[in-house]
Write an enzyme that holds these catalytic residues in place. Structure first.
Site, PDB file in Angstrom:
ATOM      1  N   GLY A   1       0.868  -1.180   0.000  1.00 39.80           N
ATOM      2  CA  GLY A   1       0.000   0.000   0.000  1.00 39.80           C
ATOM      3  C   GLY A   1       0.904   1.228   0.000  1.00 39.80           C
ATOM      4  O   GLY A   1       1.830   1.330   0.815  1.00 39.80           O
ATOM      5  N   ALA A   2       0.620   2.165  -0.914  1.00 36.35           N
ATOM      6  CA  ALA A   2       1.558   3.268  -1.146  1.00 36.35           C
ATOM      7  C   ALA A   2       1.953   4.030   0.124  1.00 36.35           C
ATOM      8  O   ALA A   2       3.147   4.232   0.397  1.00 36.35           O
ATOM      9  CB  ALA A   2       0.976   4.206  -2.203  1.00 36.35           C
TER      10      ALA A   2
ATOM     11  N   ARG B   1      10.285  -1.366  -4.833  1.00 35.42           N
ATOM     12  CA  ARG B   1       9.050  -1.451  -5.633  1.00 35.42           C
ATOM     13  C   ARG B   1       8.966  -0.196  -6.500  1.00 35.42           C
ATOM     14  O   ARG B   1       9.234   0.904  -6.019  1.00 35.42           O
ATOM     15  CB  ARG B   1       7.805  -1.572  -4.740  1.00 35.42           C
ATOM     16  CG  ARG B   1       7.762  -2.911  -3.994  1.00 35.42           C
ATOM     17  CD  ARG B   1       6.407  -3.208  -3.406  1.00 35.42           C
ATOM     18  NE  ARG B   1       5.429  -3.510  -4.431  1.00 35.42           N
ATOM     19  CZ  ARG B   1       4.111  -3.622  -4.178  1.00 35.42           C
ATOM     20  NH1 ARG B   1       3.647  -3.438  -2.952  1.00 35.42           N
ATOM     21  NH2 ARG B   1       3.274  -3.920  -5.150  1.00 35.42           N
TER      22      ARG B   1
ATOM     23  N   ASP C   1      -1.669   4.440  -6.250  1.00 40.96           N
ATOM     24  CA  ASP C   1      -0.241   4.325  -5.932  1.00 40.96           C
ATOM     25  C   ASP C   1       0.561   5.482  -6.518  1.00 40.96           C
ATOM     26  O   ASP C   1       1.688   5.742  -6.085  1.00 40.96           O
ATOM     27  CB  ASP C   1       0.294   2.991  -6.446  1.00 40.96           C
ATOM     28  CG  ASP C   1      -0.337   1.864  -5.646  1.00 40.96           C
ATOM     29  OD1 ASP C   1      -1.494   1.499  -5.947  1.00 40.96           O
ATOM     30  OD2 ASP C   1       0.303   1.377  -4.699  1.00 40.96           O
TER      31      ASP C   1
HETATM   32  O1  MRU Z   1       0.590  -3.920  -4.529  1.00 42.62           O
HETATM   33  P1  MRU Z   1       0.006  -3.204  -3.342  1.00 42.62           P
HETATM   34  O2  MRU Z   1      -0.840  -4.086  -2.476  1.00 42.62           O
HETATM   35  O3  MRU Z   1       1.040  -2.429  -2.573  1.00 42.62           O
HETATM   36  O4  MRU Z   1      -0.963  -2.141  -4.023  1.00 42.62           O
HETATM   37  C1  MRU Z   1      -1.777  -1.297  -3.266  1.00 42.62           C
HETATM   38  C2  MRU Z   1      -2.863  -0.748  -4.078  1.00 42.62           C
HETATM   39  O5  MRU Z   1      -2.846  -0.721  -5.277  1.00 42.62           O
HETATM   40  C3  MRU Z   1      -4.021  -0.231  -3.345  1.00 42.62           C
HETATM   41  O6  MRU Z   1      -5.176  -0.395  -4.079  1.00 42.62           O
HETATM   42  C4  MRU Z   1      -3.990   1.168  -2.990  1.00 42.62           C
HETATM   43  O7  MRU Z   1      -4.996   1.855  -3.515  1.00 42.62           O
HETATM   44  C5  MRU Z   1      -2.888   2.052  -3.082  1.00 42.62           C
HETATM   45  S1  MRU Z   1      -2.370   2.315  -1.466  1.00 42.62           S
HETATM   46  C6  MRU Z   1      -3.616   3.119  -0.561  1.00 42.62           C
END
Ligand code: MRU
Length: 363
Positions: free
Chosen positions: A54-55, A90, A243
């Site tokens: 999650g960002a 990432r 993200d």
């Molecule tokens: O790959 P992740 O689980 O880190 O991705 C997270 C997301 O894409 C979420 O949907 C999110 O909207 C972004 S973080 C609040």
């Protein structure tokens, strides 16, 4: 947020004042396990292997990763090395770069002898600010939910969300789910459609788990159901996270978000994005061409992991041995499909003027 009545954040300094503790999200929903990070390498692994994800939480973990690095070696070379090693964990969530740039800018002018304490304090500030930002997103977004509730008195408001942009994706509250938590606190009757979000199943494993913990009514659906639900009037609004959002309002989020936005557009369902300002990449304006899309191991597509009836965690192959698979982690929803961006400063149209109206210092 509370787990079994105990308040938690998703990341916090350990009692020894040096290590950092996180919830291992790869073990949810079947086990709640806290893991200690002791080194820069631990922090980099936690982000890369998605123990944290999650960002906003990636950004906070990277900030603490810089503090762990300074506790190991506070030299200029170690500062640069920590920045580089964390940045490569990432590629898509821009909060990672934002947090690392903030930490390096804060620490670089200081003498190495002052860097350790300053790094922990700045990482704590990043985490605290994330909590305040997300609570504000919740307040602004809850007003949108309240407005829909006012148009259908006595009926449940149905929200559809994709992936996990809740408490677990941030330090606290969540982005897309913060409005849901605040509206629920205000007494709005709510139900959330939770996209399972293949292949990592952040919806089925994480969003469902945290909504359960907080007693929010919800239903897990496979990723292809959203369009059908919208055609039958069963979705009042979609709220997703992001993200990375461009200065023009294009939204990069978990793979499959774009298809939900298309379905929402076709059915006249409002499609909102909850975003903290550190998720805005002010340097870019074309999301499809300029945002790097993470490509992960094909095994996340070919294999599935779950709990057996007797409680063992097993991974099974679901595709033929000879079939290849590709695993793009994110896609870009063009701004024209986004009804509004819910930020900590309010809700704005998904375009440059809308964002600059809320963040005039970026003009
Ligand atoms: O790959 P992740 O689980 O880190 O991705 C997270 C997301 O894409 C979420 O949907 C999110 O909207 C972004 S973080 C609040």
């Amino acid at each position: 947020m509370k787990i079994n009545g105990v308040p938690y954040r998703t990341i916090w300094p350990a009692a020894d004042g040096r290590a950092v503790e996180i919830i291992d999200q790869t073990r949810l929903p079947h086990a709640f396990a806290v893991v200690s990070l002791h080194t820069l390498a631990d922090a980099a692994y936690a982000i890369r292997a998605m123990l944290v994800r999650g960002a906003p939480l990636i950004g906070a973990t990277a900030a603490y990763g810089m503090a762990l690095a300074m506790a190991e070696d506070a030299s200029d070379a170690a500062l640069d090395d920590a920045y580089d090693r964390l940045l490569e964990t990432r590629p898509t969530a821009v909060n990672l770069r934002w947090a690392l740039e903030r930490m390096r800018a804060h620490l670089a002018p200081l003498p190495p002898s002052s860097r350790v304490g300053a790094a922990y304090a700045e990482a704590a500030a990043v985490a605290d600010e994330d909590v305040a930002i997300n609570r504000a997103i919740g307040e602004h977004g809850a007003r949108l939910i309240q407005a829909i509730a006012a148009r259908k008195p006595g009926q449940v408001v149905n929200v559809l969300t994709h992936c996990n942009a809740g408490w677990l994706a941030t330090v606290d509250w969540g982005t897309a789910l913060a409005p849901v938590y605040v509206a629920a606190e205000q007494g709005v009757p709510l139900h959330v459609w939770v996209d399972e979000t293949r292949p990592r199943n952040q919806g089925a494993s994480l969003t469902a788990w945290e909504l359960n913990s907080h007693g929010i009514p919800h239903t897990v659906v496979v990723d292809n159901v959203g369009g059908h639900l919208m055609q039958h009037g069963q979705v009042d609004l979609c709220i997703v996270g992001t993200d990375r959002t461009t200065a023009t309002g294009d939204v990069c989020n978990k793979i499959g978000t774009y298809l939900k936005a298309l379905a929402a557009h076709d059915n006249g369902v409002p499609f909102y994005v909850g975003l903290p300002s550190p998720t805005i990449d002010w340097r870019i304006s074309d999301g499809v061409r300029e945002i790097p899309i993470e490509e992960r191991d094909a095994a996340e597509v070919t294999d599935m992991t779950g709990r057996t009836a007797d409680g063992r965690i097993e991974t099974v192959r679901i595709t033929p041995a000879g079939s290849g698979a590709v695993n793009y982690g994110f896609d870009v929803t063009p701004a024209r499909l986004v009804t509004g961006l819910i930020t900590e400063r309010g809700v704005c149209p998904a375009n440059r003027d809308g964002l600059l109206g809320l963040f005039p210092e970026r003009r």
